[in-house]
Design an enzyme around this catalytic site. Structure first.
Site, PDB file in Angstrom:
ATOM      1  N   CYS A   4       0.887   7.067  10.050  1.00  0.00           N
ATOM      2  CA  CYS A   4       0.695   7.237  11.481  1.00  0.00           C
ATOM      3  C   CYS A   4       0.237   8.515  10.789  1.00  0.00           C
ATOM      4  O   CYS A   4      -0.299   8.746  11.218  1.00  0.00           O
ATOM      5  CB  CYS A   4       2.461   6.986  11.733  1.00  0.00           C
ATOM      6  SG  CYS A   4       2.735   6.005  12.707  1.00  0.00           S
ATOM      7  N   GLY A  89      10.222  -3.398  -3.344  1.00  0.00           N
ATOM      8  CA  GLY A  89       9.338  -1.945  -3.876  1.00  0.00           C
ATOM      9  C   GLY A  89       8.092  -1.087  -2.374  1.00  0.00           C
ATOM     10  O   GLY A  89       7.914  -0.417  -2.814  1.00  0.00           O
ATOM     11  N   HIS A  96       1.609  -2.598   5.700  1.00  0.00           N
ATOM     12  CA  HIS A  96       0.403  -2.428   5.143  1.00  0.00           C
ATOM     13  C   HIS A  96       0.313  -3.662   3.706  1.00  0.00           C
ATOM     14  O   HIS A  96       1.027  -4.035   3.314  1.00  0.00           O
ATOM     15  CB  HIS A  96       0.354  -1.298   4.727  1.00  0.00           C
ATOM     16  CG  HIS A  96       1.634  -1.004   3.508  1.00  0.00           C
ATOM     17  ND1 HIS A  96       2.920  -0.247   3.672  1.00  0.00           N
ATOM     18  CD2 HIS A  96       1.458  -1.339   2.357  1.00  0.00           C
ATOM     19  CE1 HIS A  96       3.654  -0.382   2.366  1.00  0.00           C
ATOM     20  NE2 HIS A  96       2.864  -0.472   1.647  1.00  0.00           N
TER      21      HIS A  96
END
Ligand code: AMP
Ligand code: ZN
Length: 110
Positions: A4, A89, A96
């Site tokens: 962000c 992980g 994303h």
């Protein structure tokens, strides 16, 4: 959330693409010769946060990925990865998609 902050410009990044709903930038710890991270501007934790209300931006991400790949000379192929949760992980909890390419990648996916 560090992603962000990247969206707001509070943390610097090398942008590969940006529009109203999506940002893509080069990963600071590249795991392939070309390693770009594509994110929605909307904060969604990970794949588990995708719903009917926000899936339009996800569809848009998958429209721009081939454009980003083309602009970064990935005509010979590339891989798209999204780590979802601890066992995968995931380290940044803002959804994303990694674009990895620029060489022949491992044939083992996990
Ligand atoms: P993941 O491990 O799938 O959650 O991926 C997070 C990715 O974000 C890692 O590949 C990191 O190298 C990358 N990353 C973390 N901070 C930054 C940053 N400030 N700029 C670019 N990439 C970053
Ligand atoms: Zn975020």
């Amino acid at each position: 959330c560090i992603f962000c902050k990247i969206i707001k410009g509070e943390i610097p990044s090398k942008k590969a693409y940006e529009d109203d709903t999506v940002v893509a930038f080069f990963d600071i710890q590249p795991q392939a010769p070309v390693h770009i991270v594509v994110i929605p501007k909307e904060h969604i934790e990970n794949m588990n946060g995708i719903t009917a209300d926000n899936s339009d931006v996800i569809a848009h991400i998958f429209e721009v990925i081939p454009q980003i790949a083309k602009e970064n000379n990935l005509a010979d192929g590339y891989r798209v990865v999204s780590n979802c949760g601890a066992n995968a992980g995931q380290t940044v909890f803002h959804l994303h998609f990694h674009i990895l390419g620029g060489e022949k990648l491992n044939t083992t996916m996990a």
